[in-house]
Design a protein around this motif. Structure first.
Motif, PDB file in Angstrom:
ATOM      1  N   ILE A   9       0.125 -10.038   0.660  1.00 35.64           N
ATOM      2  CA  ILE A   9      -0.068 -11.495   0.686  1.00 35.64           C
ATOM      3  C   ILE A   9       0.015 -12.067  -0.722  1.00 35.64           C
ATOM      4  CG2 ILE A   9      -1.784 -13.307   1.086  1.00 35.64           C
ATOM      5  CD1 ILE A   9      -2.743 -11.674   3.514  1.00 35.64           C
ATOM      6  N   PHE A  10      -0.655 -11.414  -1.655  1.00 28.61           N
ATOM      7  CA  PHE A  10      -0.689 -11.890  -3.036  1.00 28.61           C
ATOM      8  C   PHE A  10       0.696 -11.816  -3.679  1.00 28.61           C
ATOM      9  CE2 PHE A  10      -1.580 -11.549  -7.574  1.00 28.61           C
ATOM     10  CZ  PHE A  10      -2.555 -12.520  -7.760  1.00 28.61           C
ATOM     11  N   GLU A  11       1.366 -10.692  -3.480  1.00 28.56           N
ATOM     12  CA  GLU A  11       2.693 -10.530  -4.083  1.00 28.56           C
ATOM     13  C   GLU A  11       3.699 -11.520  -3.508  1.00 28.56           C
ATOM     14  OE1 GLU A  11       3.387  -6.384  -3.341  1.00 28.56           O
ATOM     15  OE2 GLU A  11       2.825  -5.827  -5.400  1.00 28.56           O
ATOM     16  N   ALA A  12       3.529 -11.879  -2.235  1.00 23.92           N
ATOM     17  CA  ALA A  12       4.456 -12.828  -1.615  1.00 23.92           C
ATOM     18  C   ALA A  12       4.409 -14.183  -2.315  1.00 23.92           C
ATOM     19  CB  ALA A  12       4.124 -12.990  -0.132  1.00 23.92           C
ATOM     20  N   VAL A  13       3.219 -14.580  -2.761  1.00 22.81           N
ATOM     21  CA  VAL A  13       3.089 -15.861  -3.465  1.00 22.81           C
ATOM     22  C   VAL A  13       3.850 -15.816  -4.780  1.00 22.81           C
ATOM     23  CG1 VAL A  13       1.482 -17.525  -4.465  1.00 22.81           C
ATOM     24  CG2 VAL A  13       0.846 -16.266  -2.392  1.00 22.81           C
ATOM     25  N   ALA A 212      -0.654 -22.771  -0.802  1.00 16.78           N
ATOM     26  CA  ALA A 212       0.374 -21.922  -1.411  1.00 16.78           C
ATOM     27  C   ALA A 212       0.448 -20.571  -0.728  1.00 16.78           C
ATOM     28  CB  ALA A 212       0.089 -21.747  -2.899  1.00 16.78           C
ATOM     29  N   PHE A 213      -0.704 -19.970  -0.451  1.00 15.09           N
ATOM     30  CA  PHE A 213      -0.727 -18.661   0.200  1.00 15.09           C
ATOM     31  C   PHE A 213      -0.147 -18.756   1.611  1.00 15.09           C
ATOM     32  CE2 PHE A 213      -3.582 -15.439  -2.061  1.00 15.09           C
ATOM     33  CZ  PHE A 213      -3.359 -15.979  -3.315  1.00 15.09           C
ATOM     34  N   CYS A 214      -0.444 -19.844   2.310  1.00 16.10           N
ATOM     35  CA  CYS A 214       0.133 -20.030   3.651  1.00 16.10           C
ATOM     36  C   CYS A 214       1.640 -20.259   3.573  1.00 16.10           C
ATOM     37  CB  CYS A 214      -0.539 -21.213   4.351  1.00 16.10           C
ATOM     38  SG  CYS A 214      -2.224 -20.895   4.918  1.00 16.10           S
ATOM     39  N   GLY A 215       2.077 -21.031   2.566  1.00 15.34           N
ATOM     40  CA  GLY A 215       3.500 -21.284   2.411  1.00 15.34           C
ATOM     41  C   GLY A 215       4.299 -20.025   2.163  1.00 15.34           C
ATOM     42  N   ALA A 216       3.692 -19.069   1.463  1.00 10.57           N
ATOM     43  CA  ALA A 216       4.377 -17.816   1.162  1.00 10.57           C
ATOM     44  C   ALA A 216       4.190 -16.771   2.259  1.00 10.57           C
ATOM     45  CB  ALA A 216       3.873 -17.252  -0.164  1.00 10.57           C
ATOM     46  N   ASN A 217       3.217 -17.014   3.153  1.00 13.26           N
ATOM     47  CA  ASN A 217       2.931 -16.066   4.238  1.00 13.26           C
ATOM     48  C   ASN A 217       2.782 -16.839   5.552  1.00 13.26           C
ATOM     49  OD1 ASN A 217       2.166 -13.346   2.674  1.00 13.26           O
ATOM     50  ND2 ASN A 217       1.238 -15.060   1.563  1.00 13.26           N
ATOM     51  N   PRO A 218       3.854 -17.495   6.004  1.00 18.90           N
ATOM     52  CA  PRO A 218       3.734 -18.410   7.142  1.00 18.90           C
ATOM     53  C   PRO A 218       3.372 -17.743   8.460  1.00 18.90           C
ATOM     54  CG  PRO A 218       6.042 -18.058   6.576  1.00 18.90           C
ATOM     55  CD  PRO A 218       5.231 -17.445   5.482  1.00 18.90           C
ATOM     56  N   GLY A 219       3.569 -16.447   8.565  1.00 18.33           N
ATOM     57  CA  GLY A 219       3.294 -15.778   9.830  1.00 18.33           C
ATOM     58  C   GLY A 219       1.854 -15.362  10.031  1.00 18.33           C
ATOM     59  N   SER A 220       1.027 -15.479   9.000  1.00 21.55           N
ATOM     60  CA  SER A 220      -0.358 -15.016   9.111  1.00 21.55           C
ATOM     61  C   SER A 220      -1.297 -15.962   8.370  1.00 21.55           C
ATOM     62  CB  SER A 220      -0.500 -13.589   8.574  1.00 21.55           C
ATOM     63  OG  SER A 220       0.084 -13.473   7.285  1.00 21.55           O
ATOM     64  N   PRO A 221      -1.476 -17.193   8.879  1.00 24.89           N
ATOM     65  CA  PRO A 221      -2.267 -18.183   8.146  1.00 24.89           C
ATOM     66  C   PRO A 221      -3.736 -17.815   7.959  1.00 24.89           C
ATOM     67  CG  PRO A 221      -1.716 -18.977  10.342  1.00 24.89           C
ATOM     68  CD  PRO A 221      -0.899 -17.746  10.111  1.00 24.89           C
ATOM     69  N   ALA A 222      -4.366 -17.205   8.952  1.00 27.14           N
ATOM     70  CA  ALA A 222      -5.785 -16.863   8.801  1.00 27.14           C
ATOM     71  C   ALA A 222      -5.970 -15.835   7.684  1.00 27.14           C
ATOM     72  CB  ALA A 222      -6.357 -16.336  10.111  1.00 27.14           C
ATOM     73  N   GLU A 223      -5.111 -14.832   7.674  1.00 26.71           N
ATOM     74  CA  GLU A 223      -5.202 -13.816   6.624  1.00 26.71           C
ATOM     75  C   GLU A 223      -4.860 -14.412   5.264  1.00 26.71           C
ATOM     76  OE1 GLU A 223      -5.010 -11.963  10.473  1.00 26.71           O
ATOM     77  OE2 GLU A 223      -3.700 -13.458   9.529  1.00 26.71           O
ATOM     78  N   ALA A 224      -3.883 -15.303   5.226  1.00 30.54           N
ATOM     79  CA  ALA A 224      -3.498 -15.935   3.963  1.00 30.54           C
ATOM     80  C   ALA A 224      -4.643 -16.766   3.406  1.00 30.54           C
ATOM     81  CB  ALA A 224      -2.260 -16.809   4.167  1.00 30.54           C
ATOM     82  N   VAL A 225      -5.330 -17.514   4.266  1.00 28.54           N
ATOM     83  CA  VAL A 225      -6.441 -18.339   3.804  1.00 28.54           C
ATOM     84  C   VAL A 225      -7.601 -17.467   3.341  1.00 28.54           C
ATOM     85  CG1 VAL A 225      -8.156 -20.072   4.467  1.00 28.54           C
ATOM     86  CG2 VAL A 225      -5.787 -20.304   5.223  1.00 28.54           C
ATOM     87  N   ALA A 226      -7.906 -16.411   4.096  1.00 27.20           N
ATOM     88  CA  ALA A 226      -8.980 -15.505   3.679  1.00 27.20           C
ATOM     89  C   ALA A 226      -8.668 -14.904   2.310  1.00 27.20           C
ATOM     90  CB  ALA A 226      -9.175 -14.401   4.715  1.00 27.20           C
ATOM     91  N   ALA A 227      -7.414 -14.527   2.104  1.00 24.08           N
ATOM     92  CA  ALA A 227      -7.013 -13.973   0.812  1.00 24.08           C
ATOM     93  C   ALA A 227      -7.137 -15.015  -0.294  1.00 24.08           C
ATOM     94  CB  ALA A 227      -5.574 -13.453   0.893  1.00 24.08           C
ATOM     95  N   ALA A 228      -6.758 -16.263  -0.007  1.00 30.93           N
ATOM     96  CA  ALA A 228      -6.858 -17.323  -1.004  1.00 30.93           C
ATOM     97  C   ALA A 228      -8.316 -17.591  -1.378  1.00 30.93           C
ATOM     98  CB  ALA A 228      -6.209 -18.598  -0.467  1.00 30.93           C
ATOM     99  N   VAL A 229      -9.180 -17.656  -0.383  1.00 31.93           N
ATOM    100  CA  VAL A 229     -10.604 -17.886  -0.629  1.00 31.93           C
ATOM    101  C   VAL A 229     -11.173 -16.766  -1.491  1.00 31.93           C
ATOM    102  CG1 VAL A 229     -12.871 -17.984   0.475  1.00 31.93           C
ATOM    103  CG2 VAL A 229     -10.964 -19.271   1.439  1.00 31.93           C
TER     104      VAL A 229
END
Length: 278
Positions: A9-13, A212-229
Protein backbone atom coordinates in the motif's frame (compact mmCIF):
# COMPACT_ATOMS: atom_id res chain seq x y z
CA UNK A 1 -2.76 -6.68 7.84
CA UNK A 2 0.46 -8.39 6.91
CA UNK A 3 3.71 -6.48 6.54
CA UNK A 4 3.64 -7.37 2.86
CA UNK A 5 0.20 -5.79 2.45
CA UNK A 6 1.22 -2.64 4.34
CA UNK A 7 4.43 -2.30 2.35
CA UNK A 8 2.52 -2.71 -0.89
CA UNK A 9 0.00 0.00 0.00
CA UNK A 10 2.76 2.41 0.97
CA UNK A 11 4.91 1.70 -2.07
CA UNK A 12 1.92 2.17 -4.38
CA UNK A 13 1.59 5.78 -3.22
CA UNK A 14 5.23 6.56 -3.92
CA UNK A 15 5.05 4.80 -7.28
CA UNK A 16 1.77 6.29 -8.51
CA UNK A 17 2.25 9.80 -7.11
CA UNK A 18 -1.52 10.41 -7.08
CA UNK A 19 -2.80 13.92 -7.78
CA UNK A 20 -5.27 14.84 -5.05
CA UNK A 21 -7.86 17.59 -5.44
CA UNK A 22 -8.41 19.27 -2.08
CA UNK A 23 -11.26 21.59 -1.19
CA UNK A 24 -10.20 22.15 2.35
CA UNK A 25 -9.77 24.23 5.45
CA UNK A 26 -7.97 27.49 4.61
CA UNK A 27 -6.36 27.55 8.07
CA UNK A 28 -4.37 24.42 7.24
CA UNK A 29 -4.23 24.30 3.44
CA UNK A 30 -0.44 24.78 3.31
CA UNK A 31 0.15 21.94 5.75
CA UNK A 32 -2.19 19.70 3.74
CA UNK A 33 -0.29 20.44 0.52
CA UNK A 34 3.10 19.81 2.11
CA UNK A 35 1.99 16.57 3.77
CA UNK A 36 0.72 15.26 0.43
CA UNK A 37 4.08 16.04 -1.14
CA UNK A 38 5.87 14.40 1.77
CA UNK A 39 3.95 11.13 1.36
CA UNK A 40 4.68 10.99 -2.37
CA UNK A 41 1.46 12.47 -3.73
CA UNK A 42 0.75 15.82 -5.38
CA UNK A 43 -1.79 18.42 -4.23
CA UNK A 44 -4.04 20.71 -6.20
CA UNK A 45 -6.44 23.14 -4.53
CA UNK A 46 -9.39 24.47 -6.56
CA UNK A 47 -12.45 25.63 -4.65
CA UNK A 48 -14.31 27.68 -7.26
CA UNK A 49 -17.41 26.07 -8.76
CA UNK A 50 -16.32 27.20 -12.23
CA UNK A 51 -13.50 24.65 -12.27
CA UNK A 52 -13.88 22.23 -9.36
CA UNK A 53 -15.38 19.44 -11.49
CA UNK A 54 -12.80 19.91 -14.25
CA UNK A 55 -9.93 19.77 -11.76
CA UNK A 56 -11.39 16.63 -10.20
CA UNK A 57 -11.41 15.04 -13.66
CA UNK A 58 -7.61 15.12 -13.89
CA UNK A 59 -7.02 13.83 -10.36
CA UNK A 60 -6.79 10.39 -8.78
CA UNK A 61 -8.73 11.31 -5.63
CA UNK A 62 -10.73 14.15 -4.07
CA UNK A 63 -10.62 15.41 -0.48
CA UNK A 64 -13.42 17.58 0.90
CA UNK A 65 -12.99 19.20 4.33
CA UNK A 66 -15.60 21.58 5.80
CA UNK A 67 -13.32 23.00 8.51
CA UNK A 68 -13.78 26.60 7.34
CA UNK A 69 -17.12 26.10 5.67
CA UNK A 70 -18.63 28.96 3.69
CA UNK A 71 -21.61 29.15 1.36
CA UNK A 72 -19.43 29.92 -1.68
CA UNK A 73 -17.65 26.57 -1.64
CA UNK A 74 -20.62 24.25 -1.07
CA UNK A 75 -21.48 24.08 -4.78
CA UNK A 76 -17.79 23.46 -5.50
CA UNK A 77 -17.78 20.54 -3.07
CA UNK A 78 -20.92 19.10 -4.62
CA UNK A 79 -19.70 19.37 -8.21
CA UNK A 80 -16.27 17.95 -7.36
CA UNK A 81 -17.80 15.10 -5.39
CA UNK A 82 -20.30 14.22 -8.10
CA UNK A 83 -17.59 14.25 -10.78
CA UNK A 84 -15.33 12.02 -8.69
CA UNK A 85 -18.20 9.59 -8.22
CA UNK A 86 -18.94 9.58 -11.95
CA UNK A 87 -15.30 8.74 -12.66
CA UNK A 88 -15.15 6.13 -9.89
CA UNK A 89 -12.39 8.09 -8.17
CA UNK A 90 -12.20 7.86 -4.37
CA UNK A 91 -13.64 10.87 -2.57
CA UNK A 92 -12.99 11.52 1.12
CA UNK A 93 -15.17 13.65 3.39
CA UNK A 94 -13.89 15.28 6.58
CA UNK A 95 -17.01 16.66 8.34
CA UNK A 96 -14.92 18.91 10.60
CA UNK A 97 -17.07 20.49 13.29
CA UNK A 98 -20.28 18.72 12.28
CA UNK A 99 -22.68 19.21 15.16
CA UNK A 100 -21.22 22.58 16.13
CA UNK A 101 -23.84 24.53 14.15
CA UNK A 102 -26.97 23.79 12.09
CA UNK A 103 -25.16 25.15 9.02
CA UNK A 104 -22.36 22.60 9.29
CA UNK A 105 -24.63 19.72 10.19
CA UNK A 106 -27.07 20.54 7.39
CA UNK A 107 -24.28 20.90 4.84
CA UNK A 108 -22.84 17.49 5.71
CA UNK A 109 -26.30 15.97 5.34
CA UNK A 110 -26.73 17.64 1.95
CA UNK A 111 -23.31 16.48 0.76
CA UNK A 112 -24.06 12.92 1.78
CA UNK A 113 -27.47 13.01 0.10
CA UNK A 114 -25.92 13.96 -3.24
CA UNK A 115 -22.46 12.36 -3.17
CA UNK A 116 -21.54 8.82 -2.18
CA UNK A 117 -18.29 9.20 -0.28
CA UNK A 118 -15.70 6.46 -0.42
CA UNK A 119 -14.44 7.48 3.01
CA UNK A 120 -15.84 9.58 5.85
CA UNK A 121 -13.20 10.52 8.44
CA UNK A 122 -13.81 12.38 11.68
CA UNK A 123 -13.67 12.26 15.45
CA UNK A 124 -16.32 10.28 17.29
CA UNK A 125 -18.55 13.32 17.92
CA UNK A 126 -18.58 14.22 14.23
CA UNK A 127 -19.28 10.65 13.18
CA UNK A 128 -22.09 10.34 15.72
CA UNK A 129 -23.60 13.53 14.30
CA UNK A 130 -23.60 11.93 10.86
CA UNK A 131 -25.20 8.76 12.21
CA UNK A 132 -27.89 10.58 14.20
CA UNK A 133 -28.44 13.68 12.08
CA UNK A 134 -27.58 15.97 15.00
CA UNK A 135 -25.01 16.20 17.75
CA UNK A 136 -22.57 18.39 19.64
CA UNK A 137 -18.85 19.01 19.40
CA UNK A 138 -16.31 21.30 21.05
CA UNK A 139 -15.69 23.25 17.85
CA UNK A 140 -13.77 20.75 15.75
CA UNK A 141 -12.82 18.60 18.77
CA UNK A 142 -14.68 15.57 20.08
CA UNK A 143 -16.73 15.85 23.25
CA UNK A 144 -15.04 14.20 26.22
CA UNK A 145 -17.99 11.82 26.52
CA UNK A 146 -17.20 10.45 23.06
CA UNK A 147 -13.61 9.42 23.82
CA UNK A 148 -12.80 5.89 22.69
CA UNK A 149 -11.14 3.87 25.47
CA UNK A 150 -10.18 0.24 25.94
CA UNK A 151 -13.33 -0.17 28.04
CA UNK A 152 -15.73 0.96 25.33
CA UNK A 153 -13.66 -0.08 22.29
CA UNK A 154 -15.78 -3.10 21.36
CA UNK A 155 -18.99 -1.07 21.46
CA UNK A 156 -17.37 1.79 19.51
CA UNK A 157 -16.06 -0.61 16.87
CA UNK A 158 -19.52 -2.13 16.53
CA UNK A 159 -21.03 1.32 16.02
CA UNK A 160 -18.47 2.22 13.35
CA UNK A 161 -18.97 -1.10 11.57
CA UNK A 162 -22.74 -0.65 11.57
CA UNK A 163 -22.48 2.87 10.13
CA UNK A 164 -20.11 1.66 7.41
CA UNK A 165 -22.62 -1.03 6.44
CA UNK A 166 -25.47 1.49 6.41
CA UNK A 167 -23.69 4.15 4.36
CA UNK A 168 -21.58 1.95 2.11
CA UNK A 169 -18.59 4.16 2.99
CA UNK A 170 -15.41 3.40 4.85
CA UNK A 171 -15.83 5.09 8.24
CA UNK A 172 -12.69 6.24 10.05
CA UNK A 173 -12.99 7.47 13.62
CA UNK A 174 -9.81 9.11 14.85
CA UNK A 175 -8.69 9.65 18.42
CA UNK A 176 -6.34 8.11 20.97
CA UNK A 177 -7.43 4.79 19.46
CA UNK A 178 -8.48 4.87 15.80
CA UNK A 179 -11.24 2.71 14.31
CA UNK A 180 -11.61 2.12 10.58
CA UNK A 181 -14.31 -0.05 9.06
CA UNK A 182 -15.59 -0.83 5.62
CA UNK A 183 -18.30 -3.02 7.09
CA UNK A 184 -16.76 -6.35 6.23
CA UNK A 185 -13.47 -5.68 8.00
CA UNK A 186 -12.72 -3.41 10.94
CA UNK A 187 -9.25 -2.19 11.89
CA UNK A 188 -7.98 -0.75 15.17
CA UNK A 189 -4.93 1.52 14.89
CA UNK A 190 -2.84 2.39 17.93
CA UNK A 191 -0.19 4.63 16.40
CA UNK A 192 0.06 8.30 17.28
CA UNK A 193 1.10 10.72 20.00
CA UNK A 194 -0.90 13.27 22.05
CA UNK A 195 1.23 16.10 20.64
CA UNK A 196 -0.60 15.71 17.33
CA UNK A 197 -3.52 17.46 19.04
CA UNK A 198 -1.28 20.42 19.90
CA UNK A 199 -0.91 21.61 16.32
CA UNK A 200 -3.63 22.74 13.98
CA UNK A 201 -4.07 20.67 10.87
CA UNK A 202 -3.04 17.18 11.93
CA UNK A 203 -6.54 15.87 11.16
CA UNK A 204 -6.67 17.76 7.86
CA UNK A 205 -3.31 16.33 6.85
CA UNK A 206 -4.53 12.84 7.73
CA UNK A 207 -7.65 13.23 5.58
CA UNK A 208 -5.56 14.23 2.59
CA UNK A 209 -3.13 11.36 3.12
CA UNK A 210 -6.10 8.98 3.31
CA UNK A 211 -7.29 10.32 -0.06
CA UNK A 212 -3.82 9.82 -1.55
CA UNK A 213 -3.57 6.26 -0.22
CA UNK A 214 -7.02 5.46 -1.62
CA UNK A 215 -6.13 7.03 -4.96
CA UNK A 216 -3.08 4.79 -5.25
CA UNK A 217 -4.91 1.70 -3.93
CA UNK A 218 -8.45 2.01 -5.34
CA UNK A 219 -9.32 -1.64 -4.87
CA UNK A 220 -8.91 -1.71 -1.09
CA UNK A 221 -10.13 1.55 0.49
CA UNK A 222 -10.53 0.25 4.05
CA UNK A 223 -6.99 -1.11 4.11
CA UNK A 224 -5.66 2.05 2.45
CA UNK A 225 -7.30 4.27 5.06
CA UNK A 226 -6.08 2.10 7.94
CA UNK A 227 -2.57 2.32 6.51
CA UNK A 228 -2.85 6.10 6.13
CA UNK A 229 -4.07 6.54 9.71
CA UNK A 230 -1.25 4.38 10.99
CA UNK A 231 1.34 6.16 8.86
CA UNK A 232 0.44 9.64 10.12
CA UNK A 233 0.29 8.33 13.68
CA UNK A 234 3.69 6.70 13.33
CA UNK A 235 5.13 9.93 11.95
CA UNK A 236 3.70 11.70 15.00
CA UNK A 237 5.61 9.29 17.23
CA UNK A 238 8.84 9.80 15.32
CA UNK A 239 8.39 13.57 15.28
CA UNK A 240 7.76 13.67 19.03
CA UNK A 241 10.91 11.64 19.77
CA UNK A 242 13.08 14.15 17.90
CA UNK A 243 11.22 17.15 19.34
CA UNK A 244 11.54 15.90 22.91
CA UNK A 245 15.22 15.10 22.47
CA UNK A 246 15.82 18.74 21.56
CA UNK A 247 13.56 20.15 24.27
CA UNK A 248 11.64 21.90 21.51
CA UNK A 249 7.96 22.73 21.05
CA UNK A 250 5.05 22.56 18.68
CA UNK A 251 6.62 24.51 15.81
CA UNK A 252 9.50 22.08 15.66
CA UNK A 253 7.10 19.17 16.01
CA UNK A 254 5.15 20.31 12.93
CA UNK A 255 8.33 20.45 10.85
CA UNK A 256 9.50 17.06 12.10
CA UNK A 257 6.09 15.57 11.32
CA UNK A 258 6.53 16.47 7.66
CA UNK A 259 10.13 15.26 7.72
CA UNK A 260 9.08 11.93 9.21
CA UNK A 261 6.58 11.32 6.43
CA UNK A 262 9.04 12.38 3.76
CA UNK A 263 11.78 10.10 5.09
CA UNK A 264 9.62 7.12 6.03
CA UNK A 265 10.60 3.93 4.21
CA UNK A 266 8.18 1.11 3.36
CA UNK A 267 10.09 -1.20 5.68
CA UNK A 268 10.06 1.21 8.64
CA UNK A 269 6.39 1.88 8.00
CA UNK A 270 5.42 -1.79 8.06
CA UNK A 271 7.56 -2.43 11.14
CA UNK A 272 6.15 0.52 13.08
CA UNK A 273 2.46 0.06 12.28
CA UNK A 274 0.24 -1.11 15.13
CA UNK A 275 -2.93 -2.29 13.39
CA UNK A 276 -5.19 -5.11 14.47
CA UNK A 277 -8.26 -6.52 12.77
CA UNK A 278 -11.43 -7.31 14.71
Amino acid sequence: MTNEKLTGIFEAVRKAGPLVHCITNYVTVNDVANMLLACGASPIMADDAAESADITSICSATYINIGTLNARTIDSMLSAGKRAEELHHPVVLDPAGAGASPFRTGTVSRLMDIVHFTVIKGNMSEIKTIAQGSGTTRGVDADAADTVTEENLDAAAGFVRSLAERTGSVIAVTGAVDIISGGEKTYICRNGHPMLKSITGSGCMLGAVAAAFCGANPGSPAEAVAAAVSAVGLCGELAYSKTAAEGAGTGTFRAYLLDAMNLLTPQAFAKGCRIEER
